[in-house]
Each structure stands twice: as structure tokens, then as C-alpha cells.
Design a protein around this motif. Structure first.
Motif: not given
Length: 131
Positions: A15, A17-18, A22
Motif C-alpha cells: 500500500r 502511505k505518504n 509500505k
């Protein structure tokens, strides 16, 4: 693929993230924090054994010498060195099996004063039947 090749499949999810990818473990996988050994406990035991070996080999003659060399107080060295005298069963569970203790580091030092036969139950909060 050849006959000698082994294929390992690990079901992970990637996924973002920011803006960074991740890797997430499978949903049925427990949190890593619950299984991880506290690095402070491992480091304290390693220091205690190192200091004990220095005294046994004659590299240091007193706890004050060790404290001065490591820039810590002699009370800290004396208290931490008690971890070098934990029961072999306790050390095996802490260092080899990486079982986290149910005590804080200060309570673990205090538990080192107990007889070896009582330390396992005290450190891991188990009854004598479970040993």
C-alpha cells in the motif's frame, strides 16, 4: 525453473502511505511489537556478561574501574551486573527464544536475587505447573 529451485510465496500487500510504498503483513499475522524482545533487556544482559568477563579475566579489578571505563556510575554497573547471574533457563528464554519478560528491566534485576528455581516463574509470570 529447475528441479532444484524452491519457491516461497509470502502473501503481502503493498500500500502507499505518504507517497511511499509500505508492505503490510497478512491480516492473520499478529503485531510485531507483541512478539519482539525489548532491545534494552538484551543490551543490559550483554553488558552484564561483558563486565563479568572483564572481572574474571582480570581486565578490570573493580566495578569502579569498569564504571570509569564505560563512563557510568559504579552503582549502575553493580546493579546491572546482577543480570549476569540469572538462571540458565531464564537466559535461554530471553536470548534464544526471544520471549519478552513480564517484568521491567529494574524488576528483572531484582528477580536475579531469587533462587534459580524461582526465577523462571517470576520473570515470565508462569505457574510452577507450566514449567
Amino acid at each position: 525453473m529447475t528441479e532444484n529451485t524452491i519457491r516461497v510465496v509470502i502473501p503481502l500487500t503493498v500500500r502507499r502511505k505518504n507517497g511511499r510504498p509500505k508492505i503490510l503483513p497478512p491480516a492473520d499475522h499478529g503485531p510485531a511489537e507483541a512478539r519482539a524482545q525489548d532491545a534494552h533487556v538484551l543490551r543490559a544482559i550483554a553488558r552484564a556478561w561483558n563486565w563479568r568477563r572483564k572481572l574474571e579475566r582480570g581486565e578490570a579489578s573493580t566495578i569502579a574501574d569498569i564504571a570509569k571505563a564505560d563512563r557510568v556510575s559504579d552503582q549502575y554497573v553493580g546493579r546491572t551486573m546482577r543480570l549476569a547471574y540469572l538462571a540458565p533457563d531464564v537466559l535461554e528464554k530471553l536470548l534464544i527464544h526471544r520471549t519478552p519478560p513480564s517484568l521491567s528491566l529494574n524488576e528483572l534485576v531484582t528477580a536475579s536475587d531469587l533462587p534459580w528455581s524461582d526465577q523462571l516463574a517470576a520473570v515470565f509470570a508462569i505457574s510452577n505447573d507450566e514449567k
